[in-house]
Design an enzyme around this catalytic site. Structure first.
Site, PDB file in Angstrom:
ATOM      1  N   HIS A 100       0.989  -0.592   0.067  1.00  0.00           N
ATOM      2  CA  HIS A 100      -0.177   0.299  -0.282  1.00  0.00           C
ATOM      3  C   HIS A 100       1.270   1.220  -0.347  1.00  0.00           C
ATOM      4  O   HIS A 100       2.023   1.587   0.709  1.00  0.00           O
ATOM      5  CB  HIS A 100      -0.853   0.034   1.394  1.00  0.00           C
ATOM      6  CG  HIS A 100      -1.683   1.702   1.552  1.00  0.00           C
ATOM      7  ND1 HIS A 100      -2.928   1.702   0.550  1.00  0.00           N
ATOM      8  CD2 HIS A 100      -1.917   2.294   1.967  1.00  0.00           C
ATOM      9  CE1 HIS A 100      -2.815   2.877   1.326  1.00  0.00           C
ATOM     10  NE2 HIS A 100      -2.863   3.441   1.610  1.00  0.00           N
ATOM     11  N   PRO A 101       0.750   2.153  -0.934  1.00  0.00           N
ATOM     12  CA  PRO A 101      -0.579   2.825  -1.300  1.00  0.00           C
ATOM     13  C   PRO A 101       0.143   1.714  -3.167  1.00  0.00           C
ATOM     14  O   PRO A 101       1.201   2.567  -3.931  1.00  0.00           O
ATOM     15  CB  PRO A 101      -0.771   3.520  -1.773  1.00  0.00           C
ATOM     16  CG  PRO A 101       0.359   4.194  -1.523  1.00  0.00           C
ATOM     17  CD  PRO A 101       1.500   3.382  -0.758  1.00  0.00           C
TER      18      PRO A 101
END
Length: 114
Positions: A100-101
């Protein structure tokens, strides 16, 4: 499978069967669709235009095809192409842990979308 990418703004990428092709073959399918405005990385890049659409065999959960219109669509389509070549299911990608991200983590969410 012959994938393709059109380097427009945003990019358009496809691999495998389209929804219409799968239906014309009489396959039982599920279509997962999600706007790029629900992809954290796309929002952070201010590139939330477009969508991800994945055609899934309703019985086996195998990914039959994908169409992506959005930022780095070709890169994300390539992840799906590898999953298709390896016979991974939609639930495998739904349950995978992606960094992430990243754009790849959108696969977690799109596999639950309808």
């Amino acid at each position: 499978m012959v994938p393709y990418v059109v380097f427009t703004d945003p990019e358009l990428a496809r691999v495998g069967l389209s929804e219409a092709e799968a239906r014309s073959e009489g396959r039982a399918i599920r279509v997962a669709r999600m706007g790029m405005d629900r992809v954290a990385r796309a929002l952070e890049m201010d590139e939330a235009r477009g969508f991800i659409k994945i055609v899934i065999d309703a019985e086996t959960e195998r990914i039959l095809g994908a169409t992506i219109l959005g930022v780095a669509a070709g890169e994300l389509m390539s992840v799906l192409e590898v999953a298709m070549m390896g016979g991974l299911t939609a639930s495998t990608l739904r349950d995978a842990t992606f960094a992430h991200p990243t754009l790849a983590e959108s696969l977690n969410n799109v596999m639950t979308a309808r």
